[in-house]
Design a protein around this motif. Structure first.
Motif, PDB file in Angstrom:
ATOM      1  N   ASP A  81     -20.985  -5.395  -4.170  1.00 47.63           N
ATOM      2  CA  ASP A  81     -21.662  -6.457  -4.911  1.00 47.63           C
ATOM      3  C   ASP A  81     -21.894  -7.736  -4.093  1.00 47.63           C
ATOM      4  O   ASP A  81     -22.372  -8.729  -4.600  1.00 47.63           O
TER       5      ASP A  81
ATOM      6  N   ASN B 212      -9.517  -7.237  -2.963  1.00 49.24           N
ATOM      7  CA  ASN B 212      -8.781  -7.428  -4.206  1.00 49.24           C
ATOM      8  C   ASN B 212      -7.674  -6.364  -4.297  1.00 49.24           C
ATOM      9  O   ASN B 212      -7.931  -5.224  -4.686  1.00 49.24           O
TER      10      ASN B 212
ATOM     11  N   GLU C   8     -17.288  -5.728  -0.992  1.00 48.76           N
ATOM     12  CA  GLU C   8     -16.635  -6.522  -2.042  1.00 48.76           C
ATOM     13  C   GLU C   8     -15.471  -7.301  -1.438  1.00 48.76           C
ATOM     14  O   GLU C   8     -14.787  -6.821  -0.536  1.00 48.76           O
TER      15      GLU C   8
ATOM     16  N   THR D  52     -13.216   2.807  -4.270  1.00 52.42           N
ATOM     17  CA  THR D  52     -12.694   1.734  -5.125  1.00 52.42           C
ATOM     18  C   THR D  52     -13.395   0.393  -4.859  1.00 52.42           C
ATOM     19  O   THR D  52     -13.059  -0.613  -5.462  1.00 52.42           O
ATOM     20  N   VAL D  53     -14.360   0.415  -3.934  1.00 49.84           N
ATOM     21  CA  VAL D  53     -15.041  -0.829  -3.558  1.00 49.84           C
ATOM     22  C   VAL D  53     -16.455  -0.840  -4.154  1.00 49.84           C
ATOM     23  O   VAL D  53     -17.225   0.099  -3.935  1.00 49.84           O
ATOM     24  N   ASP D  54     -16.785  -1.876  -4.913  1.00 48.93           N
ATOM     25  CA  ASP D  54     -18.156  -2.033  -5.427  1.00 48.93           C
ATOM     26  C   ASP D  54     -18.943  -2.910  -4.449  1.00 48.93           C
ATOM     27  O   ASP D  54     -18.469  -3.977  -4.055  1.00 48.93           O
TER      28      ASP D  54
ATOM     29  N   SER E 281       0.838  -1.200   0.000  1.00 49.06           N
ATOM     30  CA  SER E 281       0.000   0.000   0.000  1.00 49.06           C
ATOM     31  C   SER E 281       0.873   1.251   0.000  1.00 49.06           C
ATOM     32  O   SER E 281       1.709   1.424   0.885  1.00 49.06           O
TER      33      SER E 281
ATOM     34  N   GLN F  81      -5.434  -5.753  -6.311  1.00 47.08           N
ATOM     35  CA  GLN F  81      -5.212  -5.143  -7.630  1.00 47.08           C
ATOM     36  C   GLN F  81      -6.221  -4.021  -7.886  1.00 47.08           C
ATOM     37  O   GLN F  81      -5.941  -3.052  -8.583  1.00 47.08           O
ATOM     38  N   LYS F  82      -7.420  -4.173  -7.332  1.00 47.76           N
ATOM     39  CA  LYS F  82      -8.488  -3.213  -7.619  1.00 47.76           C
ATOM     40  C   LYS F  82      -8.635  -2.144  -6.527  1.00 47.76           C
ATOM     41  O   LYS F  82      -8.886  -0.978  -6.829  1.00 47.76           O
ATOM     42  N   HIS F  83      -8.512  -2.568  -5.274  1.00 49.86           N
ATOM     43  CA  HIS F  83      -8.841  -1.671  -4.171  1.00 49.86           C
ATOM     44  C   HIS F  83      -7.674  -0.770  -3.760  1.00 49.86           C
ATOM     45  O   HIS F  83      -6.524  -1.213  -3.764  1.00 49.86           O
ATOM     46  N   GLY F  84      -8.010   0.448  -3.416  1.00 51.38           N
ATOM     47  CA  GLY F  84      -7.000   1.368  -2.883  1.00 51.38           C
ATOM     48  C   GLY F  84      -6.789   1.070  -1.406  1.00 51.38           C
ATOM     49  O   GLY F  84      -7.334   1.730  -0.519  1.00 51.38           O
TER      50      GLY F  84
END
Lengths: 481, 141
Positions: free
Chosen positions: B48, B106, B103, B44-46, A439, B108-111
């Motif tokens: 779902d 992840n 979600e 950055t989180v969907d 991070s 790769q996707k999440h900050g």
């Protein structure tokens, strides 16, 4: 709140400074460092001094700062017959600690392969939030880890006999009892064995320049035996499992306090008599979490060796990668000290503090018994770490304890406002430290500017004599959670 | 009304914040979101995935502790960041039933920011104010 100087490096807050203080509080710091101790240290250590059964004094190490419950850098000993145990005096990250590995490699050999090595370590050692562990375990095997710690690693090919002999308590607290641990704690931690975690946790590759070896006689006995030698430190803890054990018992103790007629100045200091069913259950559950943390650092060390073997094309023996020592800095231990001329068994709580045993303590491995315990102190990722040795004076003054790190002076959010993670990564690269992080904001939070000067805090314990300098370790590679 | 405000002056290695709400539901939602925001950039989180949560405690304050503790627990046990909350209180605010959406983690996707280890009880406080409700919370990072 007033403190006065007892002698060089020792400042005392007398019991008349706060209602309910049973003993004085002592802050160990140089003239320079005492001024930088924040107000939380004073508030929190005097709260600790109010706890039932506390013996002699409540203590703060030079790296102390504002935490929750105890300050970080807090040490307190409680009578095992009529004192308490408090999860807030140990911390949620039970047995957060640090291991040091030595190698036969030198800077010259490692420098050309630095990027490859750090990238490889970053790939094979899970880091950050939600990192899944290196070892798959079912419930029964996870209970074996809780019960046996590094002994389990030894039985399952993740450790050597030499590792087992080079860890505080052999990485195996024998009073661990998995029946005291909740299903919730198991669920939270079962997939995390062999993960670094995040925050200030790291795996660092360091060099020991010859001019920063302070004790040339002792250094070879701790495996520091060649110029510009490469060593490693692994800083992590018990992950979600330990965090949940502490959370569970904080709630148990909050309820039990009324039953035992106990009151505390801070809810985070919830406690129970050590000699009570709740106190004993927590002590056994804490040992499960501590064993899990020792095993965690062991599994990571095992994976580090494999990565080095791969990158250098040499065997573990040729590379000479072995454990110097592994210390806990968030834990409570039963230990014996001379108090008022008599031997007394106490439960020493160390929260952000390291055991610092002098020579001749039975608990030390035979090869260190004549010289004292290696003390490993993790500094900020930009400024380096230290190898120290414990002393008899620590046994007399601080219940065998010393500092654990640099100590924060700046909040995480302030640090992020001061520097961006990607800029910091670049700056470190220019300074010869190759860093990979899970991070970027997390990296910025750990910038060197957020910490006290490591040289100052180390000099304070060295001058005081609760541990002595052996060598300074200069970072050249780092992976961060 | 502000949802929450981080407080840099307390427990400097950790994450302290004040959470606000006109109603108790709003306070719980905002306090939960602030906890998640310590771990990840919520944008950055969907949302779902859904988790049903039922909790009870002997006071509103202890229920808030349980609620935040559950968000931290699910981060590890279910590997999920939760960002969207619907809450209803039962039994005179001693019980809650919630639908929490988020979600699976992840990197790769999440900050991703920092791992929250626990909800501390240090200065933990929930109180009624003229505008509604206010809480003070310190998370261990």
């Amino acid at each position: 709140m007033q403190s006065h100087k007892v002698s060089n490096g020792i400042w005392q807050i007398d019991p008349d400074q706060k209602q309910g203080m049973r003993v004085p509080a002592r802050i160990y710091a140089s003239e320079k460092l005492i001024g930088s101790m924040d107000e939380g240290v004073y508030e929190q250590i005097t709260n600790v001094a109010c706890l039932p059964g506390i013996v002699s004094r409540a203590m703060v190490m030079p790296d102390g700062h504002w935490g929750y419950g105890f300050p970080i850098g807090g040490v307190a000993a409680f009578s095992t017959s009529d004192g308490v145990i408090s999860p807030g005096g140990i911390g949620f990250d039970i047995n957060c600690g640090i291991r040091m590995l030595r190698t036969n490699l030198t800077l010259e050999e490692v420098k050309p392969k630095m990027k490859e090595l750090v990238n490889m370590l970053f790939k094979v050692i899970p880091t950050g939030v939600g990192g899944k562990g290196l070892v798959r375990l079912d419930r029964k095997k996870f209970e074996d880890v809780m019960r046996k710690g590094v002994k389990w690693c030894l039985e399952n090919g993740y450790a050597t006999e030499a590792d087992y002999d080079s860890i505080e308590e052999n990485g195996h607290l024998k009073w661990a009892d998995p029946s005291t641990v909740s299903d919730r704690a198991v669920q939270r931690g079962i997939n995390q064995l062999g993960t670094l975690g995040s925050g200030n946790h790291f795996l660092e590759i360091e060099v020991v320049p010859e001019d920063l070896v302070y004790d040339k006689e002792l250094a070879p006995k701790f495996g520091i035996d060649r110029p510009d030698q490469i060593v490693l430190t692994i800083h992590c803890g018990s992950r979600g499992f330990g965090h949940q054990v502490a959370t569970d018992f904080l709630k148990v103790f909050s309820r039990a306090m009324q039953k035992y007629g106990l009151t505390v100045r801070d809810k985070e200091l919830a406690c129970a008599p050590f000699d009570s069913p709740e106190g004993q259950d927590y002590f056994k559950a804490m040992a499960c979490a501590a064993n899990n943390a020792f095993a965690n650092r062991q599994v990571i060390a095992h994976r580090v060796r494999q990565a080095f073997e791969h990158v250098f094309g040499k065997s573990e023996q040729e590379l000479g990668i072995s454990t110097v020592y592994d210390v806990a800095h968030n834990i409570a231990k039963r230990e014996k000290y001379i108090v008022d001329g008599k031997e007394l068994e106490v439960l020493v709580h160390r929260k952000g503090a390291t055991r610092s045993f002098g020579p001749e303590r039975e608990d030390l491995p035979s090869r260190y018994r004549g010289i004292g315990q290696p003390v490993i102190v993790g500094g900020s990722m930009q400024t380096g770490s230290y190898l120290l040795v414990g002393s008899k004076y620590a046994d007399e003054e601080t219940f065998g304890s010393t500092l654990h790190g640099s100590g924060r002076t700046m909040s995480r959010r302030q640090a992020k406002k001061s520097v961006r993670g990607d800029e910091l990564q670049k700056q470190m690269m220019e300074a010869g430290i190759y860093v990979q992080a899970a991070s970027m904001p997390g990296l910025a939070e750990e910038a060197g500017i957020a910490y006290k000067n490591i040289d100052d805090v180390i000099q304070a314990v060295h001058d005081l004599g609760i541990s002595k300098k052996v060598a300074k370790l200069i970072p050249i590679g780092n992976i961060k959670g | 009304m502000k949802k929450y405000e981080y407080d840099d002056s307390v427990a400097i290695g950790d994450c302290a914040y004040h959470a606000f709400g006109q109603t108790l539901e709003e306070l719980f939602v905002n306090a939960g979101l602030a906890a998640t925001e310590c771990m990840v950039d919520p944008d950055t989180v969907d949302a779902d995935q859904e988790q049903e949560i039922e909790l009870s405690a002997d006071s509103e304050s202890n229920l808030l502790y349980e609620w935040l503790e559950e968000i931290v627990y699910l981060k590890d046990a279910e590997d999920i960041f939760l960002t969207d909350f619907q809450i209803e209180f039962l039994d005179g605010n001693k019980k809650l039933r919630a639908k929490a959406r988020g979600e699976k983690i992840n990197p790769q996707k999440h900050g991703i920011k920092a791992d929250v280890k626990a909800v501390t009880m240090y200065r933990f406080d929930l109180k009624k104010t003229e505008e509604g409700w206010e809480a003070f919370i310190v998370l261990d990072l």
